[in-house]
Design an enzyme around this catalytic site. Structure first.
Site, short mmCIF file in Angstrom:
data_model
loop_
_atom_site.label_atom_id
_atom_site.label_comp_id
_atom_site.label_asym_id
_atom_site.label_seq_id
_atom_site.Cartn_x
_atom_site.Cartn_y
_atom_site.Cartn_z
N ASP A 164 -23.59 -39.78 -12.59
CA ASP A 164 -22.89 -38.54 -12.86
C ASP A 164 -23.90 -37.36 -13.33
OD1 ASP A 164 -20.67 -39.58 -11.34
OD2 ASP A 164 -19.45 -39.78 -12.99
N ASP A 170 -14.44 -0.79 8.85
CA ASP A 170 -14.21 0.07 7.69
C ASP A 170 -13.05 0.98 7.98
OD1 ASP A 170 -15.66 1.71 9.53
OD2 ASP A 170 -17.01 2.50 7.91
N ASN A 188 -22.37 -45.69 -13.54
CA ASN A 188 -21.68 -44.64 -12.78
C ASN A 188 -21.93 -43.26 -13.84
OD1 ASN A 188 -19.85 -43.46 -10.96
ND2 ASN A 188 -18.44 -42.98 -12.52
N ASP A 213 -17.61 -3.51 14.49
CA ASP A 213 -17.68 -1.79 15.09
C ASP A 213 -19.04 -1.38 15.29
OD1 ASP A 213 -16.58 0.18 15.83
OD2 ASP A 213 -15.88 0.99 13.94
N GLU A 241 -15.31 -38.33 -9.22
CA GLU A 241 -14.81 -37.31 -10.20
C GLU A 241 -15.22 -36.28 -10.53
OE1 GLU A 241 -17.76 -40.07 -12.04
OE2 GLU A 241 -15.72 -40.64 -10.85
#
Length: 887
Positions: free
Chosen positions: A714, A617, A710, A341, A299
């Site tokens: 977390d 550019d 849990n 370029d 989650e």
């Protein structure tokens, strides 16, 4: 039509059809534009020239979306099931599970909302810093303003590369051709005219420049007739939410989310069936299975992703990289080929006029003077070369420059990438003169004469042409850029022709060669180190330029970009895609390219399996920027180029780009850490639970304990986006791999299960039986107290192994000693461990089914933790040996 109203086609049609005087009168303007005072007044009345999108997210919608994700929906379904079970199927209602799940959702959602809001605010500030400018006439003078300040009645000067920021009617036209594909879908440029329009549909008006169209050729002036939402573009853009195609990053996250959800959905019924069968309590088995499902649901993933991307965006901003799309950050880090370029990126973009020669190879000031006649009056696409020529002439031949400026410009054939030259038509009072400058091949092809020592036109000979080409090749090999200058005097008949009727096949023909200029654009001092830095990051460079091959080879050799050959545009023309695909893989220098050829090369590089970036550019780079995985431009680029890019650099420097790549890889690293840690931890937990459920006479852990465990994990994971990333990790491009996650999960998950099983055995047969004075099935002991002690022991051991995995697997080095975690990681993991250890001794411990543990347990726990660290380190070493890295 200001910005406050809606698009009115009838009004636009009427404005396109009236004569010029009536147009100025109706818009209360003139050929000299409006005053600044009037512009300010109109801006206050009608608002800025911006598009307001109708479906912008409200604050409420943002809040809702922060808390609603596939994972939170799963958690809400678990809450609903738990609630029904509590109310209908059990006598003793226990809402602790529901409360903990709600807390988990609130932590994840709130963190996601806060970080996304910070990112939005930061992105708005960054977007505001990218200013698109245009030149207008205010108070009769040229003035550069932000396009958002345009108002109806403004006179705008337009040229090649400009994106129309408002609806305009053309009042001065010099060969204007406009790309309207953003509106019509047609790729062919539309030819535009000044004067009155006599058609039926306003949208077909050939004297109107529509918002978001771009100038592909020519120059001129337009008067603004509509701005913002009152334009045709605004009329449909304001009804739509911008839809972005899924990037490789989006697809990767989506695939990982599906994988984790599928894993949870497969394992949930297995756990339920085993526990229902062995414990003979369906309700208890259901509640336990739902708690396991919560533990298997990642989650925190949306929060981790949002926080990492927001942090990456802020980090890139500090490195002078402005991110237009957050999800492009990770793709930027995954880039392994950069096409760029040459001019301004590898070179200083500071042109130095070195020398000038006539057709015989002698220095001749007439060459630079004629060049100044072209550069001084050219308005379609002037650049540093033109400025260099003008400045040189003013400095060394001031009287000639002053005489040039007395001439009158009659017309211009603007530069195009097909012709690769530009012509101006000048009137000196007696005659009309065409002065043309451009690339060598394209110029020599239109010259039939040359000026001899007495400035008399003389027919070309093959010998002279070869001599000129040889000298030009010698100069090019020294890194010089060559511009050829030619001129001709027009016949009398052209004196009566309107400037819009000039045709290139009539004007640019039978030209007289004046000579050629040798210009130098030196490589940047920083280019060599920048190229080395990109190479060290695993990024290969390919140079795609319109310049000639010899000049390009000279520059790339100096800065260290190797290539077996220089591939020219003429070589590519006849190649099939299969052949070109091999060519682009083997070579790094491509010269004399047209815009379409740049696009084709980028596509072939991508087809070879590379994540490809393109940096440019100019207007000739816009197409390549769009097809590249990552388009990179600079703040002073032409409008259409910035519009096509994903990332804008505030400086045109490869070092700035390098810093941005590093930030992108750091972002990927920390997202990847969470996904792999969580996947392996979840797999290990479910494996341990299945084993315990099959053999234990009671649940291995209470549902509420699984949820608290849990929650602790977390909390420790909140710190991951702020973790340090090893320097070695960012030296190679990274890509999402579901297979890689699977390998990681299958290898590291069972390691924790081994120690879980050892904990089961020690707790069941030694610690619990010793403390309570008998085995579980003995009639002398309290079985419920045995289970509580067992649950607490496994809770603490599982907490330590699950939290320590954050430290152990965050790096492929030895944690702390070779790779220091961030202070945030140390703080949050320590906080989670301290809270977990003290829970059994706290006043809420009994409510969670936890009890104080004996001292002998902590000796065992210390041994288990040490062995776990040794084991995980050994497995990590073997894993890296096989797969070369943890990622």
């Amino acid at each position: 039509m200001g910005n406050s109203g809606k698009f009115q086609e009838d009004n636009l049609k009427q404005l396109s059809q009236i004569d010029e005087n009536s147009l100025f009168q109706q818009l209360k303007s003139s050929k000299n534009g409006i005053t600044n005072q009037e512009a300010k007044k109109r801006l206050e009345q009608n608002g800025p020239n911006t598009i307001t999108y109708a479906k912008q997210k409200s604050l409420l919608k943002q809040i809702i979306q922060s808390y609603v994700s596939p994972f939170s929906i799963v958690l809400l379904l678990i809450i609903a099931t738990n609630l029904v079970t509590n109310l209908m199927l059990t006598k003793n209602q226990d809402y602790s599970t529901i409360i903990i799940i709600v807390v988990i959702i609130l932590i994840s959602g709130t963190m996601k909302f806060v970080e996304e809001r910070k990112s939005q605010i930061s992105a708005k500030k960054l977007a505001d810093s990218i200013k698109n400018k245009c030149t207008v006439l205010r108070d009769g003078k040229k003035e550069k303003i932000d396009t958002s300040e345009l108002v109806v009645g403004d006179i705008v000067l337009i040229g090649v590369g400009d994106i129309m920021s408002a609806e305009m009617r053309i009042i001065e036209n010099n060969g204007l051709q406009v790309n309207q594909s953003a509106l019509t879908g047609e790729s062919e440029p539309a030819v535009k005219h000044e004067g009155q329009y006599n058609g039926e549909r306003a949208l077909d008006a050939d004297n109107i420049l529509f918002m978001q169209s771009s100038i592909s050729n020519g120059y001129g002036k337009g008067i603004v007739v509509a701005t913002g939402n009152s334009t045709y573009y605004g009329s449909f853009a304001s009804k739509l939410t911008k839809i972005q195609e899924q990037s490789p990053f989006d697809k990767g996250i989506a695939d990982v989310s599906k994988l984790l959800l599928k894993f949870m959905l497969v394992m949930l019924p297995i756990v339920f069936v085993i526990n229902a069968f062995t414990k003979h309590d369906v309700i208890q088995a259901l509640l336990f299975s739902l708690s396991v499902a919560v533990g298997l649901t990642p989650e925190m993933l949306p929060m981790i992703v949002s926080t990492n991307l927001a942090k990456g965006s802020q980090g890139m901003a500090k490195k002078k990289c402005i991110v237009k799309s957050l999800n492009s950050i990770e793709d930027f880090g995954a880039m392994d080929v950069l096409c760029t370029d040459k001019t301004g990126t590898l070179t200083q973009d500071k042109i130095i006029l070195q020398s000038y020669y006539d057709a015989s190879g002698k220095e001749d000031n007439e060459v630079v003077i004629d060049a100044c006649m072209n550069s001084g009056f050219q308005s379609g696409m002037s650049n540093a070369i033109d400025q260099s020529i003008v400045d040189y002439t003013k400095k060394h031949y001031l009287s000639d420059y002053q005489n040039i400026m007395q001439m009158k410009k009659i017309g211009e054939l603007s530069f195009s990438f097909e012709r690769r030259r530009v012509s101006v038509i000048l009137d000196d009072g007696d005659n009309l003169h065409v002065v043309t400058k451009g690339a060598v091949e394209e110029m020599l092809s239109i010259c039939t004469m040359y000026e001899d020592d007495q400035d008399h036109p003389t027919p070309f000979t093959d010998q002279l042409r070869q001599q000129i080409q040889k000298h030009i090749d010698e100069l090019s090999e020294k890194g010089m850029r060559i511009l050829v200058i030619a001129q001709r005097t027009l016949l009398k008949k052209y004196h009566t022709i309107n400037t819009n009727q000039f045709e290139q096949n009539e004007i640019e023909t039978e030209m007289v060669l004046v000579g050629y200029l040798a210009l130098l654009d030196p490589p940047k001092d920083s280019a060599v180190n920048a190229v080395k830095a990109l190479h060290q990051l695993g990024i290969s460079l390919k140079v795609l330029t319109g310049d000639n091959g010899a000049v390009t080879r000279n520059i790339t050799t100096q800065i260290g970009i190797p290539s077996p050959k220089v591939i020219l545009g003429s070589d590519i023309e006849g190649m099939t895609d299969d052949v070109l695909q091999m060519i682009v893989e083997e070579n790094n220098i491509f010269a004399k390219l047209s815009p379409d050829q740049k696009v084709r090369i980028v596509k072939m590089v991508e087809k070879n399996g590379h994540i490809t970036g393109y940096m440019g550019d100019g207007i000739n780079d816009a197409g390549a920027l769009k097809v590249a995985d990552i388009g990179v431009s600079v703040d002073n680029a032409v409008g259409i180029t910035k519009d096509s890019a994903n990332i804008i650099l505030m400086e045109k420097d490869l070092n700035v780009l390098t810093d941005g790549v590093i930030e992108g890889r750091k972002t990927y690293a920390n997202i990847s850490k969470y996904i792999k840690m969580t996947a392996s931890s979840n797999f290990g937990n479910i494996l341990s639970i299945v084993i315990a459920s099959a053999f234990l006479p009671f649940l291995p852990m209470l549902p509420v304990q699984l949820l608290v465990l849990n929650l602790m994990y977390d909390i420790s994971c909140i710190s991951i986006p702020f973790d340090n990333v090893d320097k070695d990790y960012i030296t190679t491009p990274k890509r999402w791999s579901a297979q890689g996650i699977g390998h990681f999960m299958m290898v590291f998950g069972p390691v924790s299960s081994i120690f879980d099983v050892i904990t089961y055995l020690v707790m069941f047969f030694i610690i619990c039986s010793t403390i309570l004075g008998g085995m579980y099935f003995s009639s002398l002991i309290d079985q419920s107290q045995f289970a509580v002690l067992f649950h607490t022991g496994w809770f603490c051991e599982s907490l330590f192994t699950q939290i320590l995995v954050v430290q152990m697997l965050r790096t492929d080095k030895i944690p702390i000693l070779q790779s220091r975690p961030s202070a945030m990681v140390v703080m949050m993991t320590s906080f989670a461990l301290i809270i977990g250890v003290f829970l059994p001794y706290s006043f809420i411990g009994p409510g969670l089914g936890l009890t104080p543990l004996p001292g002998i347990y902590y000796l065992f726990l210390t041994l288990i933790v040490v062995l776990y660290i040794v084991m995980i380190s050994l497995v990590k070493t073997l894993y890296i040996r096989k797969y070369h890295e943890l990622d």
